[in-house]
Scaffold this active site. Structure first.
Site, PDB file in Angstrom:
ATOM      1  N   LYS A  15      45.117  40.531  22.216  1.00  0.00           N
ATOM      2  CA  LYS A  15      45.353  42.414  21.781  1.00  0.00           C
ATOM      3  C   LYS A  15      46.621  43.043  20.905  1.00  0.00           C
ATOM      4  O   LYS A  15      46.269  43.669  20.067  1.00  0.00           O
ATOM      5  CB  LYS A  15      45.354  43.040  23.213  1.00  0.00           C
ATOM      6  N   ARG A  91      44.377  49.590  33.395  1.00  0.00           N
ATOM      7  CA  ARG A  91      44.814  48.161  33.825  1.00  0.00           C
ATOM      8  C   ARG A  91      43.645  47.795  35.481  1.00  0.00           C
ATOM      9  O   ARG A  91      43.786  46.952  35.522  1.00  0.00           O
ATOM     10  CB  ARG A  91      45.562  47.645  34.069  1.00  0.00           C
ATOM     11  N   ARG A 130      54.040  30.471  23.066  1.00  0.00           N
ATOM     12  CA  ARG A 130      54.721  31.151  22.532  1.00  0.00           C
ATOM     13  C   ARG A 130      55.695  32.084  22.654  1.00  0.00           C
ATOM     14  O   ARG A 130      56.995  32.196  23.297  1.00  0.00           O
ATOM     15  CB  ARG A 130      53.444  32.649  23.076  1.00  0.00           C
ATOM     16  N   ARG A 163      58.668  35.371  25.851  1.00  0.00           N
ATOM     17  CA  ARG A 163      58.900  36.538  27.105  1.00  0.00           C
ATOM     18  C   ARG A 163      59.687  35.645  28.220  1.00  0.00           C
ATOM     19  O   ARG A 163      59.196  34.421  28.499  1.00  0.00           O
ATOM     20  CB  ARG A 163      57.438  36.938  27.277  1.00  0.00           C
ATOM     21  N   ARG A 174      49.681  36.523  36.379  1.00  0.00           N
ATOM     22  CA  ARG A 174      49.319  37.156  35.936  1.00  0.00           C
ATOM     23  C   ARG A 174      47.464  36.656  35.670  1.00  0.00           C
ATOM     24  O   ARG A 174      46.912  37.880  35.186  1.00  0.00           O
ATOM     25  CB  ARG A 174      49.962  37.275  34.327  1.00  0.00           C
TER      26      ARG A 174
HETATM   27  P1  ADP Z   1      49.986  40.243  29.119  1.00  0.00           P
HETATM   28  O1  ADP Z   1      48.728  40.828  28.700  1.00  0.00           O
HETATM   29  O2  ADP Z   1      50.271  39.408  28.156  1.00  0.00           O
HETATM   30  O3  ADP Z   1      50.158  40.331  30.399  1.00  0.00           O
HETATM   31  P2  ADP Z   1      51.602  43.240  28.617  1.00  0.00           P
HETATM   32  O4  ADP Z   1      52.818  42.492  27.495  1.00  0.00           O
HETATM   33  O5  ADP Z   1      50.395  43.897  28.611  1.00  0.00           O
HETATM   34  O6  ADP Z   1      51.202  41.463  29.077  1.00  0.00           O
HETATM   35  O7  ADP Z   1      52.638  43.471  30.277  1.00  0.00           O
HETATM   36  C1  ADP Z   1      53.558  42.728  30.345  1.00  0.00           C
HETATM   37  C2  ADP Z   1      53.511  43.179  31.547  1.00  0.00           C
HETATM   38  O8  ADP Z   1      53.730  43.994  31.810  1.00  0.00           O
HETATM   39  C3  ADP Z   1      52.759  42.960  33.412  1.00  0.00           C
HETATM   40  O9  ADP Z   1      52.106  41.835  33.712  1.00  0.00           O
HETATM   41  C4  ADP Z   1      52.570  43.445  34.268  1.00  0.00           C
HETATM   42  O10 ADP Z   1      53.550  43.353  34.841  1.00  0.00           O
HETATM   43  C5  ADP Z   1      53.397  45.101  33.775  1.00  0.00           C
HETATM   44  N1  ADP Z   1      52.306  45.715  32.462  1.00  0.00           N
HETATM   45  C6  ADP Z   1      51.763  46.215  31.251  1.00  0.00           C
HETATM   46  N2  ADP Z   1      50.661  47.347  31.476  1.00  0.00           N
HETATM   47  C7  ADP Z   1      50.542  47.171  32.432  1.00  0.00           C
HETATM   48  C8  ADP Z   1      49.855  48.361  33.762  1.00  0.00           C
HETATM   49  N3  ADP Z   1      49.276  48.878  32.530  1.00  0.00           N
HETATM   50  N4  ADP Z   1      50.276  48.723  34.591  1.00  0.00           N
HETATM   51  C9  ADP Z   1      50.865  47.895  35.403  1.00  0.00           C
HETATM   52  N5  ADP Z   1      51.415  46.828  34.722  1.00  0.00           N
HETATM   53  C10 ADP Z   1      51.999  46.797  33.654  1.00  0.00           C
END
Ligand code: ADP
Ligand code: ZN
Length: 217
Positions: A15, A91, A130, A163, A174
């Site tokens: 993404k 999400r 990564r 990360r 996740r």
């Molecule tokens: P990925 O899609 O690789 O899991 P992101 O960088 O999008 O990683 O998100 C990392 C973390 O941030 C998620 O695992 C969650 O804990 C938090 N997070 C991100 N976006 C949201 C969201 N829309 N609602 C709740 N938590 C979020």
């Protein structure tokens, strides 16, 4: 052109890579909830400290604060002028409903919700290994795309980081959270007819071309 897009898909599906391409080539404003949380954590704000407790375990940050944080950015006049790409938001069903309300208030619609799809084995392989550049955001991988000098970015010499939520146990959590909570959101957009499914396992440029074809069709 003002295009409004959502990118949705499991962690590690690309993404971030696609939103960077959409920004560079179409000038869309990108808003990544994950990146915004990571900046808050780095700046040691109250929001960052709170979010960190969830993120480090692979759990979602609670809807209330997440929605408030994203609403603030969406209401910026820039989003109307330039169009936007949302990465990582919404999400949950609750977040999708809140987004509908915000867009309704602003009298804006969504053009496409893009679901990026990749087999699960590929995801596990991609996430373990990564690394990202702390300065320019370029993404590397210990096997698939190693940097020329260990720990340093090829493009800008910035230091690379892993990360904290890219640990094997957290990755599995996740993925579980994605299946349980975020996959239903894809169904929500399928019903409204805005969904575009693209293949995320073919390479960034090929995926980008699929997206481009789908949004200009
Ligand atoms: P990925 O899609 O690789 O899991 P992101 O960088 O999008 O990683 O998100 C990392 C973390 O941030 C998620 O695992 C969650 O804990 C938090 N997070 C991100 N976006 C949201 C969201 N829309 N609602 C709740 N938590 C979020
Ligand atoms: Zn860099």
């Amino acid at each position: 052109m003002s295009t409004r897009l959502i990118l949705i898909g499991p962690p590690g599906v690309g993404k971030g890579t696609q939103s960077a391409l959409l920004h560079a080539r179409l000038g869309l404003k990108t808003m990544s909830s994950g990146d915004i949380f990571r900046k808050e954590i780095e700046a040691e704000t109250d929001l960052g400290r709170m979010a960190q407790r969830y993120i480090q375990h692979g759990e979602l940050v609670p809807n209330g604060v997440t929605i408030e944080m994203m609403a603030k950015r969406l209401r910026d006049e820039d989003t109307r002028k330039k169009g936007f790409v949302l990465d990582g938001f919404p999400r949950t069903d609750r977040q999708a409903e809140a987004l509908d309300e915000i867009l309704f208030e602003m009298d804006m619609g969504l053009d496409k919700v893009i679901s990026i799809e990749v087999p699960e084995e590929t995801i596990l392989h991609r996430l373990a290994g990564r690394m990202g550049c702390t300065k320019c955001g370029e993404i590397y991988h210990s096997r698939n795309k190693p940097p020329m000098r260990e720990g340093l970015c090829d493009k800008c010499n910035g230091p690379l980081f892993v990360r904290t939520d890219d640990q094997p146990q957290t990755i599995l959590e996740r993925l579980r959270v994605f299946k349980e909570t975020t996959e239903p959101v894809i169904g929500y957009y399928e019903k409204t007819g805005t969904l575009l499914r693209v293949d995320g396992s073919v390479g960034p440029e090929e995926t980008y071309q699929e997206i481009l074809a789908g949004i200009t069709a």
